[in-house]
Design an enzyme around this catalytic site. Structure first.
Site, PDB file in Angstrom:
ATOM      1  N   ASP A  63     -15.385  -2.554   2.931  1.00 46.70           N
ATOM      2  CA  ASP A  63     -15.128  -1.028   1.813  1.00 46.70           C
ATOM      3  C   ASP A  63     -15.847  -1.636   0.586  1.00 46.70           C
ATOM      4  O   ASP A  63     -17.466  -1.980   0.114  1.00 46.70           O
ATOM      5  CB  ASP A  63     -13.745  -2.151   0.980  1.00 46.70           C
ATOM      6  CG  ASP A  63     -12.843  -2.067   2.169  1.00 46.70           C
ATOM      7  OD1 ASP A  63     -12.935  -1.107   3.327  1.00 46.70           O
ATOM      8  OD2 ASP A  63     -11.517  -2.376   1.879  1.00 46.70           O
ATOM      9  N   LYS A  84     -12.913   3.454   1.248  1.00 46.67           N
ATOM     10  CA  LYS A  84     -12.057   2.773   0.554  1.00 46.67           C
ATOM     11  C   LYS A  84     -12.299   2.905  -0.689  1.00 46.67           C
ATOM     12  O   LYS A  84     -11.164   1.819  -1.976  1.00 46.67           O
ATOM     13  CB  LYS A  84     -11.254   1.580   1.197  1.00 46.67           C
ATOM     14  CG  LYS A  84     -11.032   1.013   2.239  1.00 46.67           C
ATOM     15  CD  LYS A  84     -10.393   2.469   3.350  1.00 46.67           C
ATOM     16  CE  LYS A  84      -8.860   1.890   2.678  1.00 46.67           C
ATOM     17  NZ  LYS A  84      -7.901   2.785   3.863  1.00 46.67           N
ATOM     18  N   MET A 197      -5.259   0.713  -9.352  1.00 46.08           N
ATOM     19  CA  MET A 197      -5.684   2.065  -8.230  1.00 46.08           C
ATOM     20  C   MET A 197      -4.574   3.240  -9.636  1.00 46.08           C
ATOM     21  O   MET A 197      -3.942   3.349  -9.277  1.00 46.08           O
ATOM     22  CB  MET A 197      -4.777   2.193  -7.223  1.00 46.08           C
ATOM     23  CG  MET A 197      -5.402   1.101  -6.209  1.00 46.08           C
ATOM     24  SD  MET A 197      -5.057   0.763  -4.332  1.00 46.08           S
ATOM     25  CE  MET A 197      -3.600  -0.304  -4.426  1.00 46.08           C
TER      26      MET A 197
END
Length: 272
Positions: A63, A84, A197
């Site tokens: 990633d 990602k 996130m």
């Protein structure tokens, strides 16, 4: 004798420590996939199991959040970058899973390397389930989850007697959608929350926690590039954290932490 570089008698101190540990890594077999966590960013946060896997694999699927220094450990592997990172071009999850299956069926020794821990908001569970359904042998190698190790690196204890009895790990990716968390209910627990996130939705998340009853003065922080030389931290209150993080130019990837544990950072640093 130590010459200041960590060398003693021709052997590094880390080699001597490993010899005393008598660590014997398992062998990564052809046709197997290991789902591994690279930790929060600093190569020093790698587990021995993950480090050993990187030295064995001939295919590394990794990633965006994985450090180039960590990727470089897999010197004998073909590299497959899948992205990602929020807001950046990335391979679709179904395509990543199909890639893992294809590489395994070609008889490759595959490591799927993710930031943090594969099973903490890393979609490792989805990939493991897909591999199981395809009868692909797999193993999961834990990594230090960013939600806890980033706090330690920033000088914030995740738990502190007299302050909290739990810590909530949450994703802020879906804030404001039908799939969102009940932030007001989280606020009512009175326990610290660590948000992955969530940078794009920080104003909305802050407002929802305030509506849930958290005082505007509740300490809050944003941690960017945790544990690395690029680490940046902004500490404010819940009422002002979104504004101050934006003013500081902080962007994802970042972790948000809200709760009285944040105030311990100044106390541990000896600040008034």
């Amino acid at each position: 004798m130590n010459d200041g570089t960590g060398i003693r008698g021709g052997n590094t101190t880390i080699e001597q420590a490993l010899a005393r540990l008598n660590f014997k890594p398992r062998q990564l077999e052809p046709g197997h996939v290991w789902l591994a966590g690279a930790g929060p960013g600093d190569p020093g946060c790698l587990t021995l199991e993950v480090l050993a896997s990187l030295g064995q694999c001939d295919a590394l699927v990794y990633d965006a959040l994985v450090s180039p220094d960590v990727v470089a450990v897999a010197a004998g592997a073909e590299l497959f970058y899948v992205g990602k990172r929020g807001g950046q071009p990335s391979m679709k999850q179904d395509d990543i899973t199909a890639l893992l299956v294809r590489l395994a069926r070609e008889g490759r020794r595959v490591v799927r390397l993710k930031g943090g821990d594969p099973y903490i908001f890393g979609r490792g569970g989805e990939e493991a389930l897909a591999l199981a359904r395809e009868n692909i042998p797999f193993r999961v190698l834990s990594g230090l989850t960013s939600g806890l190790s980033a706090l330690a690196g920033a000088g914030i204890p995740a738990t502190m007697r007299g302050i909290n009895k739990a810590v909530i790990l949450a994703t802020g990716h879906a804030a404001g959608t039908d799939d969102d968390l009940d932030w007001k209910a989280i606020a009512r627990t009175g326990q610290p929350v660590v948000v992955y996130m969530g940078m794009a939705n920080l104003p909305l998340i802050s407002a929802s926690l305030l509506e849930g009853g958290l005082p505007p003065s509740t300490p809050a922080a944003v941690i960017v590039a945790a544990t690395t030389s690029q680490q940046r931290i902004v500490v404010a209150t819940l009422a002002t954290i979104a504004e101050e993080a934006a003013a500081a130019g902080l962007t994802a990837p970042a972790l948000i932490v809200v709760g009285d544990i944040v105030a311990m950072r100044a106390a541990l640093a000896g600040e008034p």
